[in-house]
Design an enzyme around this catalytic site. Sequence first.
Site, PDB file in Angstrom:
ATOM      1  N   HIS A 116      -1.134  -0.104  -9.848  1.00 48.34           N
ATOM      2  CA  HIS A 116      -1.766  -1.083  -8.941  1.00 48.34           C
ATOM      3  C   HIS A 116      -2.216  -2.341  -9.711  1.00 48.34           C
ATOM      4  CE1 HIS A 116      -3.976  -1.395  -4.839  1.00 48.34           C
ATOM      5  NE2 HIS A 116      -3.762  -2.610  -5.342  1.00 48.34           N
ATOM      6  N   ARG A 133       0.856  -1.183   0.000  1.00 44.23           N
ATOM      7  CA  ARG A 133       0.000   0.000   0.000  1.00 44.23           C
ATOM      8  C   ARG A 133       0.894   1.235   0.000  1.00 44.23           C
ATOM      9  NH1 ARG A 133      -3.401  -2.868  -1.556  1.00 44.23           N
ATOM     10  NH2 ARG A 133      -5.433  -3.353  -0.656  1.00 44.23           N
TER      11      ARG A 133
HETATM   12  P1  NDP Z   1      -1.322 -11.784   4.967  1.00 40.73           P
HETATM   13  O1  NDP Z   1      -2.291 -11.318   5.978  1.00 40.73           O
HETATM   14  O2  NDP Z   1      -1.394 -13.197   4.509  1.00 40.73           O
HETATM   15  O3  NDP Z   1       0.167 -11.554   5.500  1.00 40.73           O
HETATM   16  C1  NDP Z   1       0.548 -10.395   6.155  1.00 40.73           C
HETATM   17  C2  NDP Z   1       1.986 -10.544   6.635  1.00 40.73           C
HETATM   18  O4  NDP Z   1       2.400  -9.285   7.188  1.00 40.73           O
HETATM   19  C3  NDP Z   1       2.140 -11.598   7.744  1.00 40.73           C
HETATM   20  O5  NDP Z   1       3.350 -12.280   7.601  1.00 40.73           O
HETATM   21  C4  NDP Z   1       2.152 -10.739   9.009  1.00 40.73           C
HETATM   22  O6  NDP Z   1       2.863 -11.286  10.104  1.00 40.73           O
HETATM   23  C5  NDP Z   1       2.888  -9.508   8.517  1.00 40.73           C
HETATM   24  N1  NDP Z   1       2.589  -8.365   9.382  1.00 40.73           N
HETATM   25  C6  NDP Z   1       1.392  -7.807   9.665  1.00 40.73           C
HETATM   26  N2  NDP Z   1       1.532  -6.812  10.554  1.00 40.73           N
HETATM   27  C7  NDP Z   1       2.841  -6.750  10.849  1.00 40.73           C
HETATM   28  C8  NDP Z   1       3.607  -5.957  11.744  1.00 40.73           C
HETATM   29  N3  NDP Z   1       3.045  -5.015  12.494  1.00 40.73           N
HETATM   30  N4  NDP Z   1       4.934  -6.179  11.812  1.00 40.73           N
HETATM   31  C9  NDP Z   1       5.517  -7.151  11.078  1.00 40.73           C
HETATM   32  N5  NDP Z   1       4.836  -7.953  10.208  1.00 40.73           N
HETATM   33  C10 NDP Z   1       3.516  -7.751  10.112  1.00 40.73           C
HETATM   34  O7  NDP Z   1      -1.452 -10.783   3.732  1.00 40.73           O
HETATM   35  P2  NDP Z   1      -1.231 -11.090   2.182  1.00 40.73           P
HETATM   36  O8  NDP Z   1       0.130 -11.675   2.016  1.00 40.73           O
HETATM   37  O9  NDP Z   1      -2.382 -11.804   1.622  1.00 40.73           O
HETATM   38  O10 NDP Z   1      -1.276  -9.590   1.586  1.00 40.73           O
HETATM   39  C11 NDP Z   1      -0.423  -8.572   2.049  1.00 40.73           C
HETATM   40  C12 NDP Z   1      -0.866  -7.227   1.512  1.00 40.73           C
HETATM   41  O11 NDP Z   1      -0.559  -7.109   0.133  1.00 40.73           O
HETATM   42  C13 NDP Z   1      -2.368  -6.957   1.557  1.00 40.73           C
HETATM   43  O12 NDP Z   1      -2.779  -6.558   2.839  1.00 40.73           O
HETATM   44  C14 NDP Z   1      -2.532  -5.872   0.525  1.00 40.73           C
HETATM   45  O13 NDP Z   1      -2.428  -4.595   1.129  1.00 40.73           O
HETATM   46  C15 NDP Z   1      -1.351  -6.081  -0.408  1.00 40.73           C
HETATM   47  N6  NDP Z   1      -1.817  -6.480  -1.740  1.00 40.73           N
HETATM   48  C16 NDP Z   1      -1.483  -5.706  -2.808  1.00 40.73           C
HETATM   49  C17 NDP Z   1      -1.876  -6.051  -4.067  1.00 40.73           C
HETATM   50  C18 NDP Z   1      -1.487  -5.248  -5.234  1.00 40.73           C
HETATM   51  O14 NDP Z   1      -2.009  -5.444  -6.323  1.00 40.73           O
HETATM   52  N7  NDP Z   1      -0.572  -4.327  -5.100  1.00 40.73           N
HETATM   53  C19 NDP Z   1      -2.670  -7.262  -4.308  1.00 40.73           C
HETATM   54  C20 NDP Z   1      -2.947  -8.011  -3.119  1.00 40.73           C
HETATM   55  C21 NDP Z   1      -2.532  -7.625  -1.890  1.00 40.73           C
HETATM   56  P3  NDP Z   1       2.432 -12.680  10.788  1.00 40.73           P
HETATM   57  O15 NDP Z   1       2.862 -13.752   9.797  1.00 40.73           O
HETATM   58  O16 NDP Z   1       3.212 -12.722  12.044  1.00 40.73           O
HETATM   59  O17 NDP Z   1       0.948 -12.610  10.965  1.00 40.73           O
HETATM   60  C1  OXD Z   2      -5.804  -6.235  -2.876  1.00 37.37           C
HETATM   61  C2  OXD Z   2      -5.413  -5.298  -3.886  1.00 37.37           C
HETATM   62  O1  OXD Z   2      -5.663  -5.921  -1.701  1.00 37.37           O
HETATM   63  O2  OXD Z   2      -5.874  -5.416  -5.026  1.00 37.37           O
HETATM   64  O3  OXD Z   2      -6.268  -7.329  -3.227  1.00 37.37           O
HETATM   65  O4  OXD Z   2      -4.620  -4.400  -3.633  1.00 37.37           O
END
Ligand code: NDP
Ligand code: OXD
Length: 318
Positions: free
Chosen positions: A281, A233
């Site tokens: 995006h 993001r």
């Molecule tokens: P997940 O919820 O599966 O994974 C999130 C990861 O971030 C976990 O490993 C989690 O730790 C870690 N995390 C969360 N908070 C913290 C923190 N405070 N400190 C350290 N680590 C932290 O999410 P996804 O992998 O499915 O997606 C990640 C993000 O990617 C989405 O939230 C979205 O914003 C973005 N995204 C962007 C897209 C794009 O097109 N650009 C498409 C899809 C997603 P833990 O393992 O310990 O829980």
């Molecule tokens: C998502 C994205 O969060 O598209 O899936 O960014």
Amino acid sequence: MTGTQVGDKPLLLYACTGVDDNQWLAAMRRELPELDIRTLADDPPLEQVGMAFIWKYPAGLLASLPRLCVAFSLGAGVESILRDPDLREDVTVVRMVDPGLAIGMNEFVLMRVLHYHRQMPEHAENQRAHRWAPCVPPLPEDRRVGILGLGELGSRCARTLVNLGFDVAGWARSPRNIDGVTTFAGREQLDAFLARTEILVCLLPLTTATANILDRRAISTLPRGAYLINVARGQHVVDEDLLAALDSGQLRGATLDVFREEPLPSTHPFWSHAKITVVPHVSAITQVKSAARTVAANIRRYLAGQPLQNVVDRKLGY
Ligand code: NDP
Ligand code: OXD
């Protein structure tokens, strides 16, 4: 409670924008013939809606759904749903986990890591100067890639890079164990993670704990000449600090797929910065074919009284 029925079928409200409604509706109706799936244009009885499939929906919508039990998000990032003042405490939010999304992110991250690893920005500069200047990239084992966030998307990218021989580290909130990946957890280990990362990939969810995480301090902890790939993001990055780091040489380049304001305003300096690659995006897109199947399976689980998968922890924000 599984929500309510209007006729003989449970009702699901589809309220998404920015995607191909025809494709999504056709796929959802094909996958879930046992449901009555309606859009806002169908003028559904909103007071009867128990389940909704939502993404970038109109403001105020949730306030008009008094019996909403579960909100299924079409996207993986749910920060905008969680920030909706009309989201009641008792509504379960389910995020998107889609094999197609993970494939797309894996491809994009791999493409940009290889782009920087194989010194493509330098080759492009040499081409502009008509300069024949061969340079030898290090072996992947000598290239340190770091992934912020080791969830569905980050852990898959980490595994792919490990399989290609890169020296991969990852940072998460809680300790994680991924074969071949050096893992770091919590704020106290963030600096150690950053200090060893030459190519940094951000795949964190946007929460109060992760907003602005890539600020001047964090960027200056990276080794000089590092690269940033932000596919999470825009609010993870402090724009001015990123620009200053690129101009000073602290960062050699950045690939940005996400922005504080989207579409990125045409006057934003990112557009014309020589060291920034802007993408609108698109690094990973929820794929109708695979995602409709996944959501349908989860909805069927819910209707059968089984626990839902991919439920968001409202306190943690992801
Ligand atoms: P997940 O919820 O599966 O994974 C999130 C990861 O971030 C976990 O490993 C989690 O730790 C870690 N995390 C969360 N908070 C913290 C923190 N405070 N400190 C350290 N680590 C932290 O999410 P996804 O992998 O499915 O997606 C990640 C993000 O990617 C989405 O939230 C979205 O914003 C973005 N995204 C962007 C897209 C794009 O097109 N650009 C498409 C899809 C997603 P833990 O393992 O310990 O829980
Ligand atoms: C998502 C994205 O969060 O598209 O899936 O960014």
